[in-house]
Design a protein around this motif. Structure first.
Motif, PDB file in Angstrom:
ATOM      1  N   ILE A 155       0.703  -1.407   0.122  1.00 30.65           N
ATOM      2  CA  ILE A 155       0.067  -0.090  -0.062  1.00 30.65           C
ATOM      3  C   ILE A 155       0.871   1.124  -0.084  1.00 30.65           C
ATOM      4  CG2 ILE A 155      -0.456   0.121   2.254  1.00 30.65           C
ATOM      5  CD1 ILE A 155      -3.179   0.970   1.921  1.00 30.65           C
ATOM      6  N   THR A 156       2.030   1.280   0.738  1.00 30.23           N
ATOM      7  CA  THR A 156       2.871   2.610   0.694  1.00 30.23           C
ATOM      8  C   THR A 156       3.413   2.750  -0.674  1.00 30.23           C
ATOM      9  OG1 THR A 156       4.720   1.129   1.611  1.00 30.23           O
ATOM     10  CG2 THR A 156       3.299   2.212   3.217  1.00 30.23           C
ATOM     11  N   VAL A 157       3.891   1.632  -1.544  1.00 31.82           N
ATOM     12  CA  VAL A 157       4.238   1.793  -2.610  1.00 31.82           C
ATOM     13  C   VAL A 157       3.297   2.514  -3.591  1.00 31.82           C
ATOM     14  CG1 VAL A 157       5.356   0.485  -4.835  1.00 31.82           C
ATOM     15  CG2 VAL A 157       6.244   0.211  -2.362  1.00 31.82           C
ATOM     16  N   LYS A 158       2.082   1.902  -3.443  1.00 32.93           N
ATOM     17  CA  LYS A 158       1.059   2.327  -4.607  1.00 32.93           C
ATOM     18  C   LYS A 158       0.490   3.697  -4.270  1.00 32.93           C
ATOM     19  CE  LYS A 158      -0.203  -2.522  -5.788  1.00 32.93           C
ATOM     20  NZ  LYS A 158      -1.343  -3.650  -5.688  1.00 32.93           N
ATOM     21  N   LEU A 159       0.757   4.089  -2.999  1.00 28.70           N
ATOM     22  CA  LEU A 159      -0.032   5.510  -2.705  1.00 28.70           C
ATOM     23  C   LEU A 159       0.866   6.581  -2.991  1.00 28.70           C
ATOM     24  CD1 LEU A 159      -1.917   4.661   0.592  1.00 28.70           C
ATOM     25  CD2 LEU A 159      -2.868   5.119  -1.500  1.00 28.70           C
ATOM     26  N   GLN A 160       2.091   6.081  -3.285  1.00 32.15           N
ATOM     27  CA  GLN A 160       3.169   6.929  -3.643  1.00 32.15           C
ATOM     28  C   GLN A 160       3.480   7.234  -5.031  1.00 32.15           C
ATOM     29  OE1 GLN A 160       6.719   6.170  -1.765  1.00 32.15           O
ATOM     30  NE2 GLN A 160       5.978   5.920   0.226  1.00 32.15           N
ATOM     31  N   ARG A 161       2.701   6.723  -5.949  1.00 26.88           N
ATOM     32  CA  ARG A 161       2.542   7.096  -7.335  1.00 26.88           C
ATOM     33  C   ARG A 161       1.953   8.079  -7.779  1.00 26.88           C
ATOM     34  NH1 ARG A 161       0.091   1.587  -9.786  1.00 26.88           N
ATOM     35  NH2 ARG A 161      -1.464   2.041  -8.238  1.00 26.88           N
ATOM     36  N   ALA A 162       2.276   8.649  -8.856  1.00 25.49           N
ATOM     37  CA  ALA A 162       1.692  10.096  -9.134  1.00 25.49           C
ATOM     38  C   ALA A 162       0.358   9.839  -9.496  1.00 25.49           C
ATOM     39  CB  ALA A 162       2.454  10.533 -10.459  1.00 25.49           C
ATOM     40  N   ALA A 163      -0.030   8.954 -10.199  1.00 30.27           N
ATOM     41  CA  ALA A 163      -1.415   8.829 -10.768  1.00 30.27           C
ATOM     42  C   ALA A 163      -2.088   7.588  -9.514  1.00 30.27           C
ATOM     43  CB  ALA A 163      -1.527   8.135 -12.120  1.00 30.27           C
ATOM     44  N   CYS A 164      -2.834   7.864  -8.708  1.00 27.51           N
ATOM     45  CA  CYS A 164      -3.406   7.093  -7.749  1.00 27.51           C
ATOM     46  C   CYS A 164      -4.761   6.851  -7.865  1.00 27.51           C
ATOM     47  CB  CYS A 164      -2.856   7.402  -6.332  1.00 27.51           C
ATOM     48  SG  CYS A 164      -3.367   6.330  -5.076  1.00 27.51           S
ATOM     49  N   ASP A 165      -5.490   5.928  -8.081  1.00 28.30           N
ATOM     50  CA  ASP A 165      -6.957   5.831  -8.019  1.00 28.30           C
ATOM     51  C   ASP A 165      -7.367   5.896  -6.592  1.00 28.30           C
ATOM     52  OD1 ASP A 165      -9.446   5.629  -8.978  1.00 28.30           O
ATOM     53  OD2 ASP A 165      -9.420   3.330  -9.065  1.00 28.30           O
ATOM     54  N   ILE A 166      -8.469   6.508  -6.165  1.00 28.10           N
ATOM     55  CA  ILE A 166      -8.891   6.678  -5.276  1.00 28.10           C
ATOM     56  C   ILE A 166      -9.826   5.379  -4.773  1.00 28.10           C
ATOM     57  CG2 ILE A 166     -10.748   7.910  -3.469  1.00 28.10           C
ATOM     58  CD1 ILE A 166      -8.150   9.567  -4.008  1.00 28.10           C
ATOM     59  N   MET A 167     -10.405   4.713  -5.586  1.00 23.00           N
ATOM     60  CA  MET A 167     -11.245   3.580  -4.984  1.00 23.00           C
ATOM     61  C   MET A 167     -10.042   2.411  -4.853  1.00 23.00           C
ATOM     62  SD  MET A 167     -14.174   4.379  -5.054  1.00 23.00           S
ATOM     63  CE  MET A 167     -15.078   2.701  -4.659  1.00 23.00           C
ATOM     64  N   GLU A 168      -9.033   2.407  -5.654  1.00 19.60           N
ATOM     65  CA  GLU A 168      -8.070   1.351  -5.594  1.00 19.60           C
ATOM     66  C   GLU A 168      -7.275   1.484  -4.193  1.00 19.60           C
ATOM     67  OE1 GLU A 168      -3.887  -0.450  -7.509  1.00 19.60           O
ATOM     68  OE2 GLU A 168      -5.011   1.429  -8.550  1.00 19.60           O
ATOM     69  N   ALA A 169      -7.067   2.636  -3.837  1.00 15.05           N
ATOM     70  CA  ALA A 169      -6.398   2.913  -2.455  1.00 15.05           C
ATOM     71  C   ALA A 169      -7.411   2.656  -1.303  1.00 15.05           C
ATOM     72  CB  ALA A 169      -6.049   4.572  -2.384  1.00 15.05           C
ATOM     73  N   HIS A 170      -8.707   2.904  -1.419  1.00 13.42           N
ATOM     74  CA  HIS A 170      -9.574   2.575  -0.484  1.00 13.42           C
ATOM     75  C   HIS A 170      -9.848   1.056  -0.264  1.00 13.42           C
ATOM     76  CE1 HIS A 170     -13.500   1.833   1.251  1.00 13.42           C
ATOM     77  NE2 HIS A 170     -13.408   2.890   2.027  1.00 13.42           N
ATOM     78  N   GLN A 171      -9.821   0.180  -1.257  1.00 11.64           N
ATOM     79  CA  GLN A 171      -9.577  -1.070  -1.395  1.00 11.64           C
ATOM     80  C   GLN A 171      -8.517  -1.598  -0.770  1.00 11.64           C
ATOM     81  OE1 GLN A 171     -10.259  -2.236  -5.394  1.00 11.64           O
ATOM     82  NE2 GLN A 171     -12.592  -2.137  -5.197  1.00 11.64           N
ATOM     83  N   LEU A 172      -7.398  -1.361  -0.982  1.00  9.72           N
ATOM     84  CA  LEU A 172      -6.156  -1.608  -0.348  1.00  9.72           C
ATOM     85  C   LEU A 172      -6.024  -1.335   1.146  1.00  9.72           C
ATOM     86  CD1 LEU A 172      -3.328  -0.410  -2.971  1.00  9.72           C
ATOM     87  CD2 LEU A 172      -4.162  -2.709  -2.622  1.00  9.72           C
ATOM     88  N   ILE A 173      -6.433  -0.017   1.496  1.00  5.54           N
ATOM     89  CA  ILE A 173      -6.654   0.413   2.749  1.00  5.54           C
ATOM     90  C   ILE A 173      -7.561  -0.683   3.551  1.00  5.54           C
ATOM     91  CG2 ILE A 173      -7.214   2.126   4.730  1.00  5.54           C
ATOM     92  CD1 ILE A 173      -6.191   4.016   2.561  1.00  5.54           C
ATOM     93  N   ALA A 174      -8.692  -1.059   3.167  1.00  6.76           N
ATOM     94  CA  ALA A 174      -9.643  -1.955   3.715  1.00  6.76           C
ATOM     95  C   ALA A 174      -9.013  -3.416   3.828  1.00  6.76           C
ATOM     96  CB  ALA A 174     -10.878  -1.759   3.047  1.00  6.76           C
ATOM     97  N   SER A 175      -8.146  -4.054   2.806  1.00  5.18           N
ATOM     98  CA  SER A 175      -7.661  -5.022   2.705  1.00  5.18           C
ATOM     99  C   SER A 175      -6.582  -5.239   4.084  1.00  5.18           C
ATOM    100  CB  SER A 175      -6.848  -5.302   1.670  1.00  5.18           C
ATOM    101  OG  SER A 175      -6.260  -6.441   1.608  1.00  5.18           O
TER     102      SER A 175
END
Length: 102
Positions: free
Chosen positions: A26-46
């Motif tokens: 999750i830390t690697v994916k959230l540091q990308r320039a283009a981050c999808d909010i829904m994907e980030a929410h799903q990762l955090i929930a996971s």
């Protein structure tokens, strides 16, 4: 070198590694320039679900970590032990008192 081969360090390191490793993706994916909010929410929930499961099974999870710590300590030649809990003795003298009978 002696401090990183102590059992206390090995056990602490493996505990932190085990429980923080869930945050790696999750830390690697959230540091990308283009981050999808829904994907980030799903990762955090996971990750949240994973930590809730870890909290329910903390005894078995830590016993696995402790077994791995013992194996690693034996591999580097360190004895498995518990550090001193108290810093110094306060309520008892170190010498034995002799009673002299008159």
């Amino acid at each position: 070198v002696a401090s990183i081969t102590s059992f206390t360090f090995i056990n602490g390191f493996l505990t932190v590694y085990q429980y923080l490793s869930h945050l790696n993706g999750i830390t690697v994916k959230l540091q990308r320039a283009a981050c999808d909010i829904m994907e980030a929410h799903q990762l955090i929930a996971s990750v949240t679900t994973t930590y809730k499961e870890e909290r329910k099974n903390v005894d078995s999870g830590f016993s696995d970590i402790y077994a791995q710590s013992e194996w690693m300590a034996n591999a580097v030649g360190t004895s498995v032990g518990m550090p001193r809990i108290t810093g110094r003795q306060q309520h008892r003298t170190n010498i034995t008192l002799c009673q002299v009978l008159y």
